[in-house]
Design a protein around this motif. Structure first.
Motif, PDB file in Angstrom:
ATOM      1  N   ILE A  58       0.814  -1.218   0.000  1.00  0.00           N
ATOM      2  CA  ILE A  58       0.000   0.000   0.000  1.00  0.00           C
ATOM      3  C   ILE A  58       0.848   1.269   0.000  1.00  0.00           C
ATOM      4  O   ILE A  58       0.327   2.353  -0.229  1.00  0.00           O
ATOM      5  N   GLY A  59       2.141   1.159   0.292  1.00  0.00           N
ATOM      6  CA  GLY A  59       2.999   2.338   0.232  1.00  0.00           C
ATOM      7  C   GLY A  59       3.896   2.505   1.438  1.00  0.00           C
ATOM      8  O   GLY A  59       3.548   2.108   2.546  1.00  0.00           O
ATOM      9  N   ARG A  60       5.040   3.118   1.211  1.00  0.00           N
ATOM     10  CA  ARG A  60       6.024   3.331   2.285  1.00  0.00           C
ATOM     11  C   ARG A  60       5.543   4.406   3.259  1.00  0.00           C
ATOM     12  O   ARG A  60       5.672   4.267   4.470  1.00  0.00           O
ATOM     13  N   ARG A  61       4.976   5.501   2.720  1.00  0.00           N
ATOM     14  CA  ARG A  61       4.617   6.659   3.533  1.00  0.00           C
ATOM     15  C   ARG A  61       3.560   6.334   4.579  1.00  0.00           C
ATOM     16  O   ARG A  61       3.681   6.732   5.747  1.00  0.00           O
ATOM     17  N   ALA A  62       2.516   5.624   4.185  1.00  0.00           N
ATOM     18  CA  ALA A  62       1.428   5.309   5.117  1.00  0.00           C
ATOM     19  C   ALA A  62       1.944   4.516   6.312  1.00  0.00           C
ATOM     20  O   ALA A  62       1.556   4.763   7.457  1.00  0.00           O
ATOM     21  N   CYS A  63       2.834   3.573   6.050  1.00  0.00           N
ATOM     22  CA  CYS A  63       3.370   2.744   7.132  1.00  0.00           C
ATOM     23  C   CYS A  63       4.213   3.574   8.094  1.00  0.00           C
ATOM     24  O   CYS A  63       4.171   3.356   9.315  1.00  0.00           O
ATOM     25  N   LEU A  64       4.969   4.518   7.566  1.00  0.00           N
ATOM     26  CA  LEU A  64       5.832   5.332   8.427  1.00  0.00           C
ATOM     27  C   LEU A  64       5.025   6.267   9.312  1.00  0.00           C
ATOM     28  O   LEU A  64       5.453   6.608  10.416  1.00  0.00           O
ATOM     29  N   LEU A  65       3.849   6.699   8.856  1.00  0.00           N
ATOM     30  CA  LEU A  65       2.976   7.493   9.708  1.00  0.00           C
ATOM     31  C   LEU A  65       2.447   6.661  10.876  1.00  0.00           C
ATOM     32  O   LEU A  65       2.381   7.121  12.013  1.00  0.00           O
ATOM     33  N   ILE A  66       2.087   5.423  10.590  1.00  0.00           N
ATOM     34  CA  ILE A  66       1.560   4.537  11.636  1.00  0.00           C
ATOM     35  C   ILE A  66       2.635   4.216  12.666  1.00  0.00           C
ATOM     36  O   ILE A  66       2.411   4.299  13.877  1.00  0.00           O
ATOM     37  N   THR A  67       3.829   3.843  12.200  1.00  0.00           N
ATOM     38  CA  THR A  67       4.869   3.389  13.129  1.00  0.00           C
ATOM     39  C   THR A  67       5.348   4.497  14.054  1.00  0.00           C
ATOM     40  O   THR A  67       5.582   4.262  15.241  1.00  0.00           O
ATOM     41  N   VAL A  68       5.478   5.723  13.532  1.00  0.00           N
ATOM     42  CA  VAL A  68       6.005   6.792  14.378  1.00  0.00           C
ATOM     43  C   VAL A  68       5.009   7.150  15.487  1.00  0.00           C
ATOM     44  O   VAL A  68       5.401   7.429  16.629  1.00  0.00           O
ATOM     45  N   VAL A  69       3.711   7.117  15.180  1.00  0.00           N
ATOM     46  CA  VAL A  69       2.700   7.375  16.205  1.00  0.00           C
ATOM     47  C   VAL A  69       2.682   6.256  17.236  1.00  0.00           C
ATOM     48  O   VAL A  69       2.613   6.499  18.457  1.00  0.00           O
ATOM     49  N   ARG A 125       6.483  14.020   9.059  1.00  0.00           N
ATOM     50  CA  ARG A 125       6.249  12.857   8.209  1.00  0.00           C
ATOM     51  C   ARG A 125       5.085  13.091   7.232  1.00  0.00           C
ATOM     52  O   ARG A 125       5.097  12.585   6.114  1.00  0.00           O
ATOM     53  N   ARG A 126       4.090  13.850   7.647  1.00  0.00           N
ATOM     54  CA  ARG A 126       2.937  14.093   6.780  1.00  0.00           C
ATOM     55  C   ARG A 126       3.310  14.946   5.563  1.00  0.00           C
ATOM     56  O   ARG A 126       2.580  14.945   4.554  1.00  0.00           O
ATOM     57  N   ARG A 127       4.419  15.651   5.641  1.00  0.00           N
ATOM     58  CA  ARG A 127       4.864  16.500   4.539  1.00  0.00           C
ATOM     59  C   ARG A 127       5.689  15.724   3.510  1.00  0.00           C
ATOM     60  O   ARG A 127       6.040  16.266   2.454  1.00  0.00           O
ATOM     61  N   VAL A 128       5.985  14.475   3.789  1.00  0.00           N
ATOM     62  CA  VAL A 128       6.822  13.655   2.913  1.00  0.00           C
ATOM     63  C   VAL A 128       5.964  12.960   1.859  1.00  0.00           C
ATOM     64  O   VAL A 128       4.910  12.397   2.178  1.00  0.00           O
ATOM     65  N   GLU A 129       6.400  13.005   0.603  1.00  0.00           N
ATOM     66  CA  GLU A 129       5.673  12.357  -0.471  1.00  0.00           C
ATOM     67  C   GLU A 129       6.034  10.879  -0.561  1.00  0.00           C
ATOM     68  O   GLU A 129       7.074  10.440  -0.080  1.00  0.00           O
ATOM     69  N   GLU A 130       5.152  10.129  -1.218  1.00  0.00           N
ATOM     70  CA  GLU A 130       5.383   8.711  -1.431  1.00  0.00           C
ATOM     71  C   GLU A 130       6.582   8.491  -2.350  1.00  0.00           C
ATOM     72  O   GLU A 130       6.966   9.374  -3.131  1.00  0.00           O
ATOM     73  N   SER A 131       7.197   7.333  -2.258  1.00  0.00           N
ATOM     74  CA  SER A 131       8.314   6.973  -3.120  1.00  0.00           C
ATOM     75  C   SER A 131       7.869   6.937  -4.584  1.00  0.00           C
ATOM     76  O   SER A 131       6.867   6.303  -4.916  1.00  0.00           O
ATOM     77  N   PRO A 132       8.596   7.608  -5.493  1.00  0.00           N
ATOM     78  CA  PRO A 132       8.236   7.559  -6.909  1.00  0.00           C
ATOM     79  C   PRO A 132       8.351   6.150  -7.492  1.00  0.00           C
ATOM     80  O   PRO A 132       7.604   5.800  -8.400  1.00  0.00           O
ATOM     81  N   LEU A 133       9.280   5.373  -6.977  1.00  0.00           N
ATOM     82  CA  LEU A 133       9.390   3.991  -7.455  1.00  0.00           C
ATOM     83  C   LEU A 133       8.163   3.185  -7.083  1.00  0.00           C
ATOM     84  O   LEU A 133       7.675   2.371  -7.860  1.00  0.00           O
ATOM     85  N   LEU A 166       7.018  14.878  21.505  1.00  0.00           N
ATOM     86  CA  LEU A 166       7.960  14.588  20.421  1.00  0.00           C
ATOM     87  C   LEU A 166       7.286  13.890  19.249  1.00  0.00           C
ATOM     88  O   LEU A 166       7.603  14.152  18.086  1.00  0.00           O
ATOM     89  N   VAL A 167       6.334  13.003  19.546  1.00  0.00           N
ATOM     90  CA  VAL A 167       5.662  12.279  18.465  1.00  0.00           C
ATOM     91  C   VAL A 167       4.808  13.226  17.635  1.00  0.00           C
ATOM     92  O   VAL A 167       4.635  13.027  16.420  1.00  0.00           O
ATOM     93  N   ALA A 168       4.283  14.278  18.240  1.00  0.00           N
ATOM     94  CA  ALA A 168       3.488  15.251  17.491  1.00  0.00           C
ATOM     95  C   ALA A 168       4.350  15.964  16.448  1.00  0.00           C
ATOM     96  O   ALA A 168       3.928  16.173  15.304  1.00  0.00           O
ATOM     97  N   VAL A 169       5.574  16.315  16.831  1.00  0.00           N
ATOM     98  CA  VAL A 169       6.495  16.960  15.899  1.00  0.00           C
ATOM     99  C   VAL A 169       6.866  16.013  14.765  1.00  0.00           C
ATOM    100  O   VAL A 169       6.857  16.387  13.577  1.00  0.00           O
ATOM    101  N   ALA A 170       7.201  14.769  15.103  1.00  0.00           N
ATOM    102  CA  ALA A 170       7.587  13.789  14.091  1.00  0.00           C
ATOM    103  C   ALA A 170       6.453  13.519  13.111  1.00  0.00           C
ATOM    104  O   ALA A 170       6.665  13.388  11.899  1.00  0.00           O
ATOM    105  N   LEU A 171       5.238  13.436  13.621  1.00  0.00           N
ATOM    106  CA  LEU A 171       4.092  13.176  12.749  1.00  0.00           C
ATOM    107  C   LEU A 171       3.873  14.336  11.785  1.00  0.00           C
ATOM    108  O   LEU A 171       3.584  14.120  10.596  1.00  0.00           O
TER     109      LEU A 171
END
Length: 446
Positions: free
Chosen positions: A87-98, A211-219, A203-208
């Motif tokens: 489903i994508g790299r970005r979505a998973c990284l949002l979940i894990t950091v929270v 992370r929300r400003r990061v785009e999905e991997s073009p690959l 700290l998690v609020a800042v990281a989230l």
């Protein structure tokens, strides 16, 4: 989910920097939380959560709960590796950091053994397990996203950015504990040790936000547009890419397992067996973390010039050479020697750690990359989690002789050396690493 409107978009330099910063901040929080537990296992949990009259047994129990987090990491790698390649790299990284931030904050409000009895260590271990699941999916995704956005000629430095989160996490966690350790012992035990854990909430609020400003991997966008995703990426890695899995795990072992021996175990050894002041030992880890940042930056540049595999071998050999001298310096009980010994050991093992992300990304094709990196790193992680426990056991078996954990570090370093030598034979074609370089093949490292 990904934005698939432009599957052939090429990442700009600004995109690469934004992703690298997001990966760095997320992994800094990840390692802050994870290292925080390791420090607390040495200084707090062995006394307040694992109550026993035998200090060695209490320390072993605390380190066993520490190891549970590593044992859970492969599960996180499986879950988030599959999702990251589907489903994508970005979505998973949002979940894990929270998930990481919330679990760590909850440790700070957990009653100890004196309040709720045996439920205290049980709940603490459960939170550690959940933390391990989240961490198991975090680092692999951060590396994957950073590498797949990076310009080919600067891939080493961008792949090193998530690694810098490790010493920054150490600085934050050790610094936090250094401050609260200055409190009177009764205040430290009753509420002071909880403050660094509670800091995870803001700290998690800042990281989230970052992370929300990061785009999905073009690959990944291209894989999605072409319907070229693996249907069962974890299974394909295990059945078809297992040589890369084993070599990747071996190459990452020193940077993770060696680090926990040189920090988590050394904190316990120095404050317990050597009876050194806690502020001195924690201060030594802070100095080592500052030096490590510089080593990681340089290591990323060296990877661009000489290749990640060669740098891995160099760092492994250097770590094997300084392993025993590090413990000899500790045994002098001289403050300057202690700081220098810890710094020297951490600096050498940080050389292969600097290029670990770059090397692991080269072992797996894009359709399997998140799963491959996550599984390889977590295979190393599950072994690494038991390193402080094993080091404590071999120290006791050797009658307190520090040569025993020193030789353990030598063995870990040599595994990484051999893995670094084998890795280039398993590299995927260069065009699999980023959209900016679509060449079908590239020379492999010698």
């Amino acid at each position: 989910m990904s934005d698939t409107s432009s599957p052939d978009r090429t990442p700009t330099a600004a995109d690469a920097r934004r992703v690298a910063v997001g990966a760095f901040v997320g992994t800094a929080l990840e390692w802050y939380d994870f290292f925080l537990y390791g420090t607390a296992a040495s200084l707090v949990f062995n006394r307040l959560f694992f109550a026993t009259d035998d200090a060695v047994v209490a320390t072993l129990a605390a380190f066993a709960s520490f190891a549970v987090g590593f044992a859970a990491r492969p599960l996180g790698g499986i879950i988030f590796g599959h999702l990251g390649d589907r489903i994508g790299r970005r979505a998973c990284l949002l979940i894990t950091v929270v998930m990481i931030g919330i679990v760590t904050g909850l440790v700070g409000v957990l009653p100890d053994f004196a309040d709720i009895g045996v439920a205290a260590p049980v709940l603490l271990t459960l939170l550690r397990l959940l933390q391990g699941v989240a961490v198991g999916g975090e680092w692999g995704g951060a590396i994957t996203l950073a590498v797949e956005h990076a310009p080919p000629e600067k891939r080493g430095r961008y792949a090193a950015m998530p690694q810098i989160g490790s010493p920054v996490g150490t600085l934050l966690s050790s610094g936090a504990f250094l401050l609260v350790a200055l409190l009177p012992p009764e205040d430290f035990d009753s509420w002071g040790w909880r403050l660094p854990f509670l800091a995870a909430f803001p700290l998690v609020a800042v990281a989230l936000w970052l992370r929300r400003r990061v785009e999905e991997s073009p690959l990944f966008d291209r894989l999605l547009a072409e319907d070229a995703r693996a249907s069962a990426p974890v299974r394909e890695v295990i059945t078809g890419a297992w040589p890369g899995l084993l070599v990747g795990a071996g190459s990452a072992l020193l940077g993770v397992g060696g680090f926990y021996l040189a920090t988590t175990f050394v904190i316990s050894y120095a404050t317990g067996d050597l009876d050194l002041p806690r502020p001195l030992v924690l201060g030594a880890t802070l100095v080592a973390a500052v030096v490590e940042i510089g080593v990681l930056v340089i290591g990323g540049r060296l990877a661009e010039r000489f290749g990640a595999a060669r740098v891995t071998v160099l760092g492994g050999v250097a770590s094997a050479v300084v392993a025993l001298p590090m413990f000899w310096l500790l045994d002098t009980r001289n403050a300057a020697a202690v700081v220098f010994g810890v710094t020297l050991g951490v600096a050498m093992l940080s050389i292969p750690y600097a290029v670990s992300g770059d090397l692991l990304a080269r072992l797996f094709p894009a359709r399997l990359r998140y799963s491959g990196i996550a599984l390889a790193a977590n295979l190393a992680g599950i072994v690494s989690g038991f390193v402080p426990l094993v080091a404590t056991a071999v120290l006791a078996a050797a009658g307190g002789g520090s040569w025993a954990p020193g030789l353990l570090l030598v063995g870990i370093a040599l595994i990484t050396v051999v893995s670094g030598m084998v890795a280039p034979r398993l590299y995927v074609p260069e065009g699999e690493l980023s959209l900016e370089d679509s060449r079908p093949t590239a020379p492999r490292e010698a």
